[in-house]
Design a protein around this motif. Structure first.
Motif, PDB file in Angstrom:
ATOM      1  N   MET A   1      -0.143  14.046  -4.920  1.00  0.00           N
ATOM      2  CA  MET A   1       0.036  14.973  -4.002  1.00  0.00           C
ATOM      3  C   MET A   1      -0.984  15.664  -3.244  1.00  0.00           C
ATOM      4  O   MET A   1      -1.975  15.728  -3.860  1.00  0.00           O
ATOM      5  N   PRO A   2      -0.945  16.173  -1.861  1.00  0.00           N
ATOM      6  CA  PRO A   2      -2.281  16.856  -1.527  1.00  0.00           C
ATOM      7  C   PRO A   2      -2.318  18.183  -2.317  1.00  0.00           C
ATOM      8  O   PRO A   2      -1.421  18.852  -2.641  1.00  0.00           O
ATOM      9  N   ALA A   3      -3.545  18.413  -2.696  1.00  0.00           N
ATOM     10  CA  ALA A   3      -4.056  19.760  -3.692  1.00  0.00           C
ATOM     11  C   ALA A   3      -3.414  20.947  -2.838  1.00  0.00           C
ATOM     12  O   ALA A   3      -3.788  21.183  -1.519  1.00  0.00           O
ATOM     13  N   GLY A   4      -2.809  21.881  -3.590  1.00  0.00           N
ATOM     14  CA  GLY A   4      -2.377  23.103  -3.049  1.00  0.00           C
ATOM     15  C   GLY A   4      -1.120  23.075  -2.250  1.00  0.00           C
ATOM     16  O   GLY A   4      -0.670  24.042  -1.822  1.00  0.00           O
TER      17      GLY A   4
ATOM     18  N   VAL B   1      -3.267  11.289   2.464  1.00  0.00           N
ATOM     19  CA  VAL B   1      -3.298  12.551   1.697  1.00  0.00           C
ATOM     20  C   VAL B   1      -4.904  12.909   1.534  1.00  0.00           C
ATOM     21  O   VAL B   1      -5.003  14.020   1.868  1.00  0.00           O
ATOM     22  N   ASP B   2      -5.937  12.169   1.748  1.00  0.00           N
ATOM     23  CA  ASP B   2      -7.288  12.344   1.864  1.00  0.00           C
ATOM     24  C   ASP B   2      -7.449  13.225   3.134  1.00  0.00           C
ATOM     25  O   ASP B   2      -8.135  14.377   3.131  1.00  0.00           O
ATOM     26  N   ALA B   3      -7.091  12.581   4.219  1.00  0.00           N
ATOM     27  CA  ALA B   3      -7.060  13.224   5.626  1.00  0.00           C
ATOM     28  C   ALA B   3      -6.371  14.771   5.667  1.00  0.00           C
ATOM     29  O   ALA B   3      -6.810  15.552   5.993  1.00  0.00           O
ATOM     30  N   ILE B   4      -5.365  14.776   5.068  1.00  0.00           N
ATOM     31  CA  ILE B   4      -4.689  16.013   4.939  1.00  0.00           C
ATOM     32  C   ILE B   4      -5.284  17.062   4.501  1.00  0.00           C
ATOM     33  O   ILE B   4      -5.434  18.382   4.692  1.00  0.00           O
ATOM     34  N   GLU B   5      -6.089  16.713   3.287  1.00  0.00           N
ATOM     35  CA  GLU B   5      -6.921  17.673   2.326  1.00  0.00           C
ATOM     36  C   GLU B   5      -7.974  18.043   3.137  1.00  0.00           C
ATOM     37  O   GLU B   5      -8.470  19.324   2.718  1.00  0.00           O
ATOM     38  N   ALA B   6      -8.336  17.353   4.021  1.00  0.00           N
ATOM     39  CA  ALA B   6      -9.741  17.597   4.785  1.00  0.00           C
ATOM     40  C   ALA B   6      -9.353  18.573   5.880  1.00  0.00           C
ATOM     41  O   ALA B   6     -10.278  18.939   6.647  1.00  0.00           O
ATOM     42  N   SER B   7      -8.072  18.790   6.386  1.00  0.00           N
ATOM     43  CA  SER B   7      -7.599  19.710   7.223  1.00  0.00           C
ATOM     44  C   SER B   7      -6.779  20.789   6.785  1.00  0.00           C
ATOM     45  O   SER B   7      -6.802  21.017   5.585  1.00  0.00           O
ATOM     46  N   ASN B   8      -6.562  21.609   7.701  1.00  0.00           N
ATOM     47  CA  ASN B   8      -5.604  22.954   7.238  1.00  0.00           C
ATOM     48  C   ASN B   8      -4.054  22.705   7.769  1.00  0.00           C
ATOM     49  O   ASN B   8      -3.284  23.311   7.743  1.00  0.00           O
ATOM     50  N   MET B   9      -3.680  21.322   7.778  1.00  0.00           N
ATOM     51  CA  MET B   9      -2.372  20.943   8.217  1.00  0.00           C
ATOM     52  C   MET B   9      -1.291  21.205   7.261  1.00  0.00           C
ATOM     53  O   MET B   9      -1.769  21.073   5.974  1.00  0.00           O
ATOM     54  N   ARG B  10      -0.149  21.683   7.574  1.00  0.00           N
ATOM     55  CA  ARG B  10       0.730  21.934   6.773  1.00  0.00           C
ATOM     56  C   ARG B  10       1.999  21.311   7.412  1.00  0.00           C
ATOM     57  O   ARG B  10       2.137  21.404   8.809  1.00  0.00           O
ATOM     58  N   PRO B  11       3.167  20.958   6.759  1.00  0.00           N
ATOM     59  CA  PRO B  11       4.137  20.208   7.402  1.00  0.00           C
ATOM     60  C   PRO B  11       5.190  21.224   8.046  1.00  0.00           C
ATOM     61  O   PRO B  11       5.276  22.431   7.493  1.00  0.00           O
ATOM     62  N   ILE B  12       5.960  21.087   9.107  1.00  0.00           N
ATOM     63  CA  ILE B  12       7.085  21.874   9.554  1.00  0.00           C
ATOM     64  C   ILE B  12       8.220  21.653   9.042  1.00  0.00           C
ATOM     65  O   ILE B  12       9.059  20.571   8.913  1.00  0.00           O
ATOM     66  N   ILE B  13       8.770  22.502   8.036  1.00  0.00           N
ATOM     67  CA  ILE B  13       9.901  22.504   7.346  1.00  0.00           C
ATOM     68  C   ILE B  13      11.185  23.281   8.225  1.00  0.00           C
ATOM     69  O   ILE B  13      10.947  24.479   8.181  1.00  0.00           O
ATOM     70  N   ASP B  14      12.121  22.675   8.515  1.00  0.00           N
ATOM     71  CA  ASP B  14      13.341  23.307   9.066  1.00  0.00           C
ATOM     72  C   ASP B  14      14.081  23.966   8.378  1.00  0.00           C
ATOM     73  O   ASP B  14      14.408  25.274   8.588  1.00  0.00           O
ATOM     74  N   SER B  15      14.555  23.513   7.275  1.00  0.00           N
ATOM     75  CA  SER B  15      15.417  24.355   6.314  1.00  0.00           C
ATOM     76  C   SER B  15      15.364  23.409   5.056  1.00  0.00           C
ATOM     77  O   SER B  15      14.971  22.508   4.712  1.00  0.00           O
TER      78      SER B  15
END
Length: 334
Positions: A127-130, A293-307
Motif C-alpha cells: 500500500m502507499p505509505a500513510g 504506488v511509487d508515484a503516488i507516494e512522491a505526490s500529495n494525491m489522495r483518492p476521492i471517496i464518495d461513500s
C-alpha cells in the motif's frame, strides 16, 4: 469468516452474506485480513449476473489488507504488512500474454468481499505509505487502469491536454494523475454540480455533454485548435467519434470502458487520416502497480471517496453505484 456471495442467477436480491470456513495459506501463499474493498463496473457486472460465475462466487476484485499469516517459503511479506491486491495476479511484468479473467478475484476466482483471503504472495503489492485501508482499496482496478493508459501506453507529460469523461473512479483518477504530471485537463459531465467539483479538483475546462452534443469539437477548440494528446475513453461506441474529434493528429485514446455498448460504428477514416493510436486497456501488471504506488507516494494525491458501506450493506452499495449519483469511489469496509 463472513463473506458476501452471489447466488444464481445474480442480481442485488441474490447478493447474500454467509459464514464460511477460514482459509489457510499454502506454501507460497499469504493469509490476509481484508480491511476494505471498492466497487468497480466489473464487480457490478459480476453481481448482476452479466459475467457468468459459479454459484456462490465471492465478488470484489479490489482488496486492501493486512497480512496475518504466511505459508511455507514466503519471502516477500511478513505478518503485519499492509498490501493491496492485483486485478491480474498472474501478470507480473512485461506485455500481457493471455486475455481472459480466469484468475481475476471476484470473477474467475473468489474475491475480496470476505474477511479473510489466502492467495499467492505475488498477488499483492504494498500500500502507499500513510494511506488508510479505505483509501488504498480504491487503487487496484480504477487507478491502475487510468495509470496504464496515461503513463504506460502513452507518456503524458507537463503541458499535455488530457480529456476525461464523467465522474466515475477511472475518470477521477485520470484527472488527478494528469494534474500530478503537470498536464491540462478537459472533463465532461452531464451534471453542472459535478462539473463544479471537477473544476475544484483541477480541471482546466469542463463541458456539459448533454448541452453540447458535439463535445469533441468543443474540446478541440478549447486547446486552441491543437487537439488533446490523450483521451481516457470510458463510454465506448457511443462516445468514440467525439473522442476522435477531440484528438490532435498523432494523439492517443485509451479505450477502457463500454458504458454505451460493446460494439458500434467507429469513424475509422478519421483515425488513420489523423494518425491517432487507440490502446485497449484492461487494468495492468504488478510492475505497473508498483510504479503507480511509487508515484503516488512522491505526490500529495489522495483518492476521492464518495461513500463507505459495511460489507453487510454491499447490495445497498451497488444500488448507490447504479444510481450514478456518486462522485469518485464507493468503498466497502470489511
Amino acid at each position: 469468516m463472513k463473506v458476501a456471495a452471489v447466488k444464481k442467477p445474480g442480481g442485488l436480491q441474490n447478493l447474500v452474506i454467509e459464514t464460511r470456513d477460514d482459509p489457510k495459506p499454502k506454501a507460497g501463499e499469504v493469509l490476509v485480513r481484508v480491511r476494505a474493498s471498492s466497487l468497480n463496473y466489473h464487480d457490478f457486472a459480476v453481481v448482476l449476473g452479466g459475467i457468468p460465475t459459479p454459484d456462490g462466487r465471492i465478488p470484489m476484485s479490489d482488496g486492501a489488507c493486512e497480512v496475518v499469516a504466511v505459508g511455507e517459503g514466503v519471502t516477500k511479506w511478513k505478518v503485519g504488512d499492509k498490501v493491496i491486491s492485483l486485478f491480474f495476479p498472474g501478470w507480473q511484468s512485461g506485455q500481457i500474454e493471455a486475455a481472459g479473467f480466469a484468475s481475476v478475484p471476484g470473477d474467475g476466482a473468489d474475491g475480496f468481499g470476505a474477511e479473510l483471503v489466502a492467495a499467492p504472495e505475488t498477488a499483492f503489492t504494498r500500500m502507499p505509505a500513510g494511506w488508510s485501508f479505505e483509501e488504498a482499496a480504491t487503487l487496484p482496478c480504477a487507478a491502475l487502469t487510468a495509470w496504464r493508459g496515461m503513463f504506460v501506453e502513452t507518456k503524458t507529460k507537463p503541458g499535455d491536454w488530457v480529456l476525461v469523461q464523467g465522474t466515475g473512479g477511472v475518470s477521477i483518477f485520470a484527472l488527478q494523475f494528469a494534474k500530478m504530471a503537470g498536464a491540462r485537463v478537459i472533463a465532461t459531465s452531464s451534471s453542472n454540480e459535478k462539473m463544479e467539483r471537477l473544476k475544484a479538483l483541477g480541471a482546466d475546462h469542463v463541458i456539459n455533454y448533454k448541452e453540447t452534443p458535439e463535445w469533441g469539437r468543443k474540446a478541440f477548440e478549447l486547446t486552441g485548435g491543437r487537439g488533446v494528446d490523450e483521451v481516457v475513453e470510458i463510454g465506448g461506441p457511443g462516445t468514440m467519434a467525439q473522442s476522435i474529434n477531440a484528438c490532435r493528429p498523432g494523439g492517443h485514446i485509451s479505450l477502457i470502458g463500454v458504458l454505451t455498448g460493446v460494439s458500434g460504428e467507429v469513424p475509422t477514416a478519421a483515425l488513420f487520416s489523423r494518425n491517432i493510436t487507440v490502446s485497449g486497456i484492461t487494468v495492468g501488471s504488478r510492475r505497473h502497480q508498483e510504479d503507480m504506488v511509487d508515484a503516488i507516494e512522491a505526490s500529495n494525491m489522495r483518492p476521492i471517496i464518495d461513500s463507505k458501506f459495511p460489507l453487510d450493506q454491499i447490495a445497498a452499495a451497488f444500488a448507490h453505484q447504479a444510481s450514478q449519483k456518486h462522485f469518485g469511489k464507493i468503498v466497502l469496509t470489511i
